[in-house]
Design a protein around this motif. Structure first.
Motif, PDB file in Angstrom:
ATOM      1  N   GLU A 231      -8.350  -3.266   2.553  1.00  0.00           N
ATOM      2  CA  GLU A 231      -9.288  -3.278   1.437  1.00  0.00           C
ATOM      3  C   GLU A 231      -9.001  -4.478   0.540  1.00  0.00           C
ATOM      4  OE1 GLU A 231      -9.112   0.674  -0.273  1.00  0.00           O
ATOM      5  OE2 GLU A 231     -10.343   1.473   1.354  1.00  0.00           O
TER       6      GLU A 231
ATOM      7  N   GLN B 131      -7.404   4.616   7.395  1.00  0.00           N
ATOM      8  CA  GLN B 131      -7.037   3.520   6.510  1.00  0.00           C
ATOM      9  C   GLN B 131      -7.523   2.214   7.120  1.00  0.00           C
ATOM     10  OE1 GLN B 131      -2.780   3.285   6.175  1.00  0.00           O
ATOM     11  NE2 GLN B 131      -2.585   2.166   8.096  1.00  0.00           N
TER      12      GLN B 131
ATOM     13  N   ASP C  14     -12.840   6.272   0.745  1.00  0.00           N
ATOM     14  CA  ASP C  14     -12.479   7.274  -0.254  1.00  0.00           C
ATOM     15  C   ASP C  14     -11.638   8.314   0.484  1.00  0.00           C
ATOM     16  OD1 ASP C  14     -12.305   9.495  -1.946  1.00  0.00           O
ATOM     17  OD2 ASP C  14     -14.310   9.149  -2.776  1.00  0.00           O
TER      18      ASP C  14
ATOM     19  N   GLN D  57     -18.154  -1.755  -1.868  1.00  0.00           N
ATOM     20  CA  GLN D  57     -18.005  -1.972  -3.303  1.00  0.00           C
ATOM     21  C   GLN D  57     -17.659  -3.433  -3.525  1.00  0.00           C
ATOM     22  OE1 GLN D  57     -15.123   0.829  -4.808  1.00  0.00           O
ATOM     23  NE2 GLN D  57     -16.090   2.534  -3.739  1.00  0.00           N
TER      24      GLN D  57
ATOM     25  N   GLY E 177       2.764   2.341  -2.585  1.00  0.00           N
ATOM     26  CA  GLY E 177       2.880   2.945  -3.899  1.00  0.00           C
ATOM     27  C   GLY E 177       4.298   2.947  -4.455  1.00  0.00           C
TER      28      GLY E 177
ATOM     29  N   ASN F 116       0.800  -1.222   0.000  1.00  0.00           N
ATOM     30  CA  ASN F 116       0.000   0.000   0.000  1.00  0.00           C
ATOM     31  C   ASN F 116       0.836   1.276   0.000  1.00  0.00           C
ATOM     32  OD1 ASN F 116      -2.893  -0.928   0.199  1.00  0.00           O
ATOM     33  ND2 ASN F 116      -1.932  -2.138   1.804  1.00  0.00           N
TER      34      ASN F 116
ATOM     35  N   CYS G 285      -6.416  -5.584  -0.742  1.00  0.00           N
ATOM     36  CA  CYS G 285      -5.457  -5.341  -1.825  1.00  0.00           C
ATOM     37  C   CYS G 285      -6.113  -5.396  -3.202  1.00  0.00           C
ATOM     38  CB  CYS G 285      -4.286  -6.326  -1.760  1.00  0.00           C
ATOM     39  SG  CYS G 285      -3.162  -6.044  -0.381  1.00  0.00           S
ATOM     40  N   ILE G 286      -7.371  -4.943  -3.300  1.00  0.00           N
ATOM     41  CA  ILE G 286      -8.070  -5.046  -4.577  1.00  0.00           C
ATOM     42  C   ILE G 286      -7.453  -4.169  -5.657  1.00  0.00           C
ATOM     43  CG2 ILE G 286     -10.266  -5.825  -3.637  1.00  0.00           C
ATOM     44  CD1 ILE G 286     -11.300  -3.011  -3.795  1.00  0.00           C
ATOM     45  N   GLU G 287      -6.694  -3.155  -5.254  1.00  0.00           N
ATOM     46  CA  GLU G 287      -6.032  -2.317  -6.247  1.00  0.00           C
ATOM     47  C   GLU G 287      -4.589  -2.733  -6.494  1.00  0.00           C
ATOM     48  OE1 GLU G 287      -6.609   1.839  -5.613  1.00  0.00           O
ATOM     49  OE2 GLU G 287      -8.779   1.623  -5.518  1.00  0.00           O
ATOM     50  N   ASN G 288      -4.129  -3.730  -5.760  1.00  0.00           N
ATOM     51  CA  ASN G 288      -2.769  -4.234  -5.945  1.00  0.00           C
ATOM     52  C   ASN G 288      -2.811  -5.501  -6.790  1.00  0.00           C
ATOM     53  OD1 ASN G 288      -1.998  -2.194  -4.156  1.00  0.00           O
ATOM     54  ND2 ASN G 288      -2.208  -3.553  -2.400  1.00  0.00           N
ATOM     55  N   ALA G 289      -1.804  -5.709  -7.603  1.00  0.00           N
ATOM     56  CA  ALA G 289      -1.757  -6.884  -8.471  1.00  0.00           C
ATOM     57  C   ALA G 289      -1.473  -8.146  -7.658  1.00  0.00           C
ATOM     58  CB  ALA G 289      -0.670  -6.697  -9.527  1.00  0.00           C
TER      59      ALA G 289
ATOM     60  N   ARG H 294     -14.695   0.066   1.617  1.00  0.00           N
ATOM     61  CA  ARG H 294     -13.618   0.910   1.088  1.00  0.00           C
ATOM     62  C   ARG H 294     -13.693   2.307   1.695  1.00  0.00           C
ATOM     63  NH1 ARG H 294     -11.934   0.212  -4.448  1.00  0.00           N
ATOM     64  NH2 ARG H 294     -10.150   1.247  -3.540  1.00  0.00           N
TER      65      ARG H 294
END
Length: 143
Positions: A116, A113, A85, A78, A27, A25, A118-122, A83
């Motif tokens: 989540e 925080q 925002d 979601q 980046g 997380n 890791c839905i946005e992480n590969a 999640r």
């Protein structure tokens, strides 16, 4: 829906899941650049003593009180995942106070925080699951 669980009998309390979470997380593309000489800020926390260790992370409740309590409307569900925002979060800590699991915490930037998944992480699996050397952190669907 799949969620993160910890098998306490296999958890060594090594905290590697926390490091993998913080890195995933961050980046950053390098774990060294992301974590070296910094206080890590993971979205999963290992608690316990010498006899038992367990993870504190979001349970992604079906009827989450944190979502209902968020005065800024920053929390939402979601695809079954609760999640945050970060652009809407005002840092009031209401969600921290109402979460029965202690799974929401302040981030370094002043907003909240939480896990989540890791839905946005590969990778298809949360980083804490991938990084657990003892396979104590599990990502599965349970009844």
């Amino acid at each position: 829906m799949k969620r993160v669980y910890v098998d306490e009998k296999w958890c060594l309390g090594c905290h590697l899941c926390e490091y993998y979470c913080a890195f995933a997380n961050s980046g950053k593309s390098s774990m060294i650049k992301a974590l070296k000489d910094r206080k890590i800020n993971p979205r999963i926390q290992i608690e316990g003593d010498n006899h038992i260790s367990f993870a504190v992370s979001c349970r992604h409740c079906t009827d989450p009180i944190c979502v209902k309590s968020c005065i800024a409307g920053a929390l939402s569900i979601q695809a079954g995942v609760v999640r945050i925002d970060r652009d809407k979060c005002v840092g009031c800590h209401t969600c921290v106070l109402v979460c029965p699991y202690g799974a929401i915490m302040p981030a370094d930037e002043g907003v909240m925080q939480k896990c989540e998944l890791c839905i946005e992480n590969a990778g298809g699996k949360p980083a804490c699951v991938q990084g657990c050397p003892n396979k104590a952190v599990i990502y599965e669907k349970r009844a």
